[in-house]
Design a protein around this motif. Structure first.
Motif, PDB file in Angstrom:
ATOM      1  N   ILE A 246     -14.052   6.798 -15.175  1.00  0.00           N
ATOM      2  CA  ILE A 246     -13.851   5.393 -14.830  1.00  0.00           C
ATOM      3  C   ILE A 246     -13.728   5.214 -13.322  1.00  0.00           C
ATOM      4  CG2 ILE A 246     -11.309   5.455 -14.986  1.00  0.00           C
ATOM      5  CD1 ILE A 246     -11.523   2.608 -16.272  1.00  0.00           C
ATOM      6  N   SER A 247     -14.269   4.090 -12.853  1.00  0.00           N
ATOM      7  CA  SER A 247     -14.025   3.603 -11.504  1.00  0.00           C
ATOM      8  C   SER A 247     -12.901   2.585 -11.602  1.00  0.00           C
ATOM      9  CB  SER A 247     -15.292   2.951 -10.935  1.00  0.00           C
ATOM     10  OG  SER A 247     -15.033   2.363  -9.677  1.00  0.00           O
ATOM     11  N   VAL A 248     -11.749   2.901 -11.062  1.00  0.00           N
ATOM     12  CA  VAL A 248     -10.553   2.084 -11.270  1.00  0.00           C
ATOM     13  C   VAL A 248     -10.571   0.841 -10.388  1.00  0.00           C
ATOM     14  CG1 VAL A 248      -8.053   2.020 -10.894  1.00  0.00           C
ATOM     15  CG2 VAL A 248      -9.073   3.926 -12.115  1.00  0.00           C
ATOM     16  N   LYS A 249     -10.237  -0.282 -11.001  1.00  0.00           N
ATOM     17  CA  LYS A 249     -10.109  -1.546 -10.266  1.00  0.00           C
ATOM     18  C   LYS A 249      -8.643  -1.826  -9.965  1.00  0.00           C
ATOM     19  CE  LYS A 249     -12.201  -4.871  -9.388  1.00  0.00           C
ATOM     20  NZ  LYS A 249     -12.523  -5.372  -8.017  1.00  0.00           N
ATOM     21  N   ASP A 250      -8.435  -2.715  -8.997  1.00  0.00           N
ATOM     22  CA  ASP A 250      -7.077  -2.951  -8.525  1.00  0.00           C
ATOM     23  C   ASP A 250      -6.187  -3.693  -9.509  1.00  0.00           C
ATOM     24  OD1 ASP A 250      -8.486  -5.303  -8.268  1.00  0.00           O
ATOM     25  OD2 ASP A 250      -8.027  -5.608  -6.150  1.00  0.00           O
ATOM     26  N   PHE A 251      -6.751  -4.324 -10.547  1.00  0.00           N
ATOM     27  CA  PHE A 251      -5.863  -4.955 -11.528  1.00  0.00           C
ATOM     28  C   PHE A 251      -5.204  -3.908 -12.427  1.00  0.00           C
ATOM     29  CE2 PHE A 251     -10.302  -5.558 -13.019  1.00  0.00           C
ATOM     30  CZ  PHE A 251     -10.295  -4.773 -14.162  1.00  0.00           C
ATOM     31  N   HIS A 252      -5.759  -2.713 -12.492  1.00  0.00           N
ATOM     32  CA  HIS A 252      -5.112  -1.610 -13.192  1.00  0.00           C
ATOM     33  C   HIS A 252      -4.237  -0.783 -12.258  1.00  0.00           C
ATOM     34  CE1 HIS A 252      -8.117  -1.405 -16.805  1.00  0.00           C
ATOM     35  NE2 HIS A 252      -7.112  -2.231 -17.023  1.00  0.00           N
ATOM     36  N   LEU A 253      -4.629  -0.712 -11.000  1.00  0.00           N
ATOM     37  CA  LEU A 253      -3.879   0.062 -10.018  1.00  0.00           C
ATOM     38  C   LEU A 253      -3.975  -0.649  -8.674  1.00  0.00           C
ATOM     39  CD1 LEU A 253      -2.273   2.648  -9.539  1.00  0.00           C
ATOM     40  CD2 LEU A 253      -4.423   3.838  -9.062  1.00  0.00           C
ATOM     41  N   PRO A 254      -3.017  -1.541  -8.396  1.00  0.00           N
ATOM     42  CA  PRO A 254      -3.090  -2.352  -7.174  1.00  0.00           C
ATOM     43  C   PRO A 254      -3.203  -1.515  -5.912  1.00  0.00           C
ATOM     44  CG  PRO A 254      -1.425  -3.215  -8.667  1.00  0.00           C
ATOM     45  CD  PRO A 254      -1.873  -1.912  -9.245  1.00  0.00           C
ATOM     46  N   LEU A 255      -3.852  -2.092  -4.913  1.00  0.00           N
ATOM     47  CA  LEU A 255      -4.063  -1.386  -3.652  1.00  0.00           C
ATOM     48  C   LEU A 255      -2.751  -1.029  -2.959  1.00  0.00           C
ATOM     49  CD1 LEU A 255      -7.019  -3.522  -2.234  1.00  0.00           C
ATOM     50  CD2 LEU A 255      -7.162  -1.229  -3.190  1.00  0.00           C
ATOM     51  N   ASN A 256      -1.715  -1.833  -3.182  1.00  0.00           N
ATOM     52  CA  ASN A 256      -0.427  -1.583  -2.543  1.00  0.00           C
ATOM     53  C   ASN A 256       0.534  -0.818  -3.443  1.00  0.00           C
ATOM     54  OD1 ASN A 256       0.140  -3.544  -4.397  1.00  0.00           O
ATOM     55  ND2 ASN A 256       1.111  -4.979  -2.964  1.00  0.00           N
ATOM     56  N   SER A 257      -0.014  -0.119  -4.425  1.00  0.00           N
ATOM     57  CA  SER A 257       0.834   0.627  -5.360  1.00  0.00           C
ATOM     58  C   SER A 257       1.652   1.697  -4.642  1.00  0.00           C
ATOM     59  CB  SER A 257      -0.025   1.317  -6.424  1.00  0.00           C
ATOM     60  OG  SER A 257      -0.645   0.377  -7.270  1.00  0.00           O
ATOM     61  N   SER A 258       2.853   1.905  -5.137  1.00  0.00           N
ATOM     62  CA  SER A 258       3.678   3.005  -4.646  1.00  0.00           C
ATOM     63  C   SER A 258       3.096   4.327  -5.129  1.00  0.00           C
ATOM     64  CB  SER A 258       5.109   2.862  -5.168  1.00  0.00           C
ATOM     65  OG  SER A 258       5.123   3.018  -6.595  1.00  0.00           O
ATOM     66  N   ASP A 259       3.509   5.406  -4.507  1.00  0.00           N
ATOM     67  CA  ASP A 259       3.062   6.719  -4.957  1.00  0.00           C
ATOM     68  C   ASP A 259       3.465   6.966  -6.403  1.00  0.00           C
ATOM     69  OD1 ASP A 259       1.957   7.189  -2.474  1.00  0.00           O
ATOM     70  OD2 ASP A 259       3.628   8.415  -1.746  1.00  0.00           O
ATOM     71  N   GLU A 260       4.623   6.466  -6.778  1.00  0.00           N
ATOM     72  CA  GLU A 260       5.091   6.642  -8.159  1.00  0.00           C
ATOM     73  C   GLU A 260       4.206   5.888  -9.142  1.00  0.00           C
ATOM     74  OE1 GLU A 260       7.030   8.166 -11.273  1.00  0.00           O
ATOM     75  OE2 GLU A 260       7.325   8.729  -9.164  1.00  0.00           O
ATOM     76  N   LYS A 261       3.799   4.670  -8.771  1.00  0.00           N
ATOM     77  CA  LYS A 261       2.900   3.893  -9.626  1.00  0.00           C
ATOM     78  C   LYS A 261       1.556   4.589  -9.762  1.00  0.00           C
ATOM     79  CE  LYS A 261       1.197   0.225 -11.787  1.00  0.00           C
ATOM     80  NZ  LYS A 261       1.595  -0.144 -13.165  1.00  0.00           N
TER      81      LYS A 261
END
Length: 280
Positions: A70-85
């Motif tokens: 998969i090519s992940v989009k930001d609605f699944h993994l936001p650009l400003n996600s923490s390292d933990e996220k």
């Protein structure tokens, strides 16, 4: 017509047994090839397909389809996600047997956006971004490519896009730049912008890093999307072109027809592509 149904059922390897595959009206003559000589390219999913679903539901659909990239989009993994996220989401995909092979599409309209995109890709652990940098940011983007060794695959978005409507506009901007700057060819948008996808593959193969595959109902600017195999894109010619240029990237299905209930349409699309690969 019954043989057409059998073809789709046979080639949709690993899909849920309860899925139905409607008869497809186009190109039945394409399946007279020698199935003992199969062409195989890795199939993935463009993350935008799952706009209306969370990570868990997206993984379940991919498992039913036997698709594992998969090519992940930001609605699944936001650009400003923490390292933990990031760690949490990547673990979800890993546990589901899914490989996150790139991120994007990411739009870059400022130097800060370019910085964020490359930092994000580094933290996710991928070596490529599918992105859309503005023209005035291409020099800066090239600097980031050289600094990080992360490739960028610029995505063409059809005749509505003033920057990159077709693959030629991408090529014109990157052909004399660092070899890690290339193209994510969206075949549906390319055709709507006037370029046959198989010809684009031949012309721009040296910088073809990724592909979003779909189908459209006509060779027109405003043509609507449909299941792969029901439209006008010549997939046997496309697969043959990829084979000829020895393409080694992903071909990722981006299904946009019925995005709130997409599973059967994705399954038909994936099955069709697998079938074509078995017969060209």
């Amino acid at each position: 017509m019954s043989s057409r149904r059998n073809f789709i059922r046979t080639t949709a390897v690993g899909m849920a047994g309860t899925l139905s595959f409607p008869a497809i009206s186009k190109a039945s003559a394409f399946y007279a090839g020698d199935s003992s000589k199969a062409t195989t390219f890795s199939i993935g999913m463009a993350g935008y397909t799952f706009l209306n679903f969370d990570v868990a539901a997206s993984i379940e659909m991919m498992k039913k389809l036997d698709v594992h990239n998969i090519s992940v989009k930001d609605f699944h993994l936001p650009l400003n996600s923490s390292d933990e996220k990031i760690k949490q989401v990547l673990q979800q995909f890993k546990d589901g047997g899914i490989n996150v092979y790139t991120v994007g599409v990411i739009y870059m309209k400022s130097k800060e956006a370019v910085d964020q995109a490359f930092d994000y890709a580094k933290r996710v652990g991928v070596n490529m971004i599918v992105g859309v940098p503005n023209y005035d940011l291409l020099d800066y983007t090239e600097e980031k490519v050289k600094q990080t060794n992360i490739k960028i695959a610029i995505h063409n978005h059809g005749p509505e896009d003033k920057l990159y409507p077709g693959p030629k506009q991408v090529w014109d901007q990157i052909k004399d730049r660092d070899a890690r700057m290339g193209l994510c060819l969206d075949v549906g948008h390319a055709l709507r912008a006037g370029t046959e996808p198989d010809e684009a593959v031949k012309l721009y193969s040296k910088r073809l890093f990724d592909m979003h595959i779909k189908d459209v109902v006509a060779r027109e600017k405003n043509a609507s999307v449909t299941e792969i195999g029901r439209g006008v894109i010549n997939y046997p010619a496309l697969i043959k072109a990829l084979e000829k240029v020895k393409y080694n990237g992903m071909i990722s299905v981006e299904y946009e027809k019925n995005m709130k209930d997409p599973l059967v349409g994705i399954a038909e699309s994936v099955g069709y592509v697998r079938g074509v690969m078995k017969t060209v």
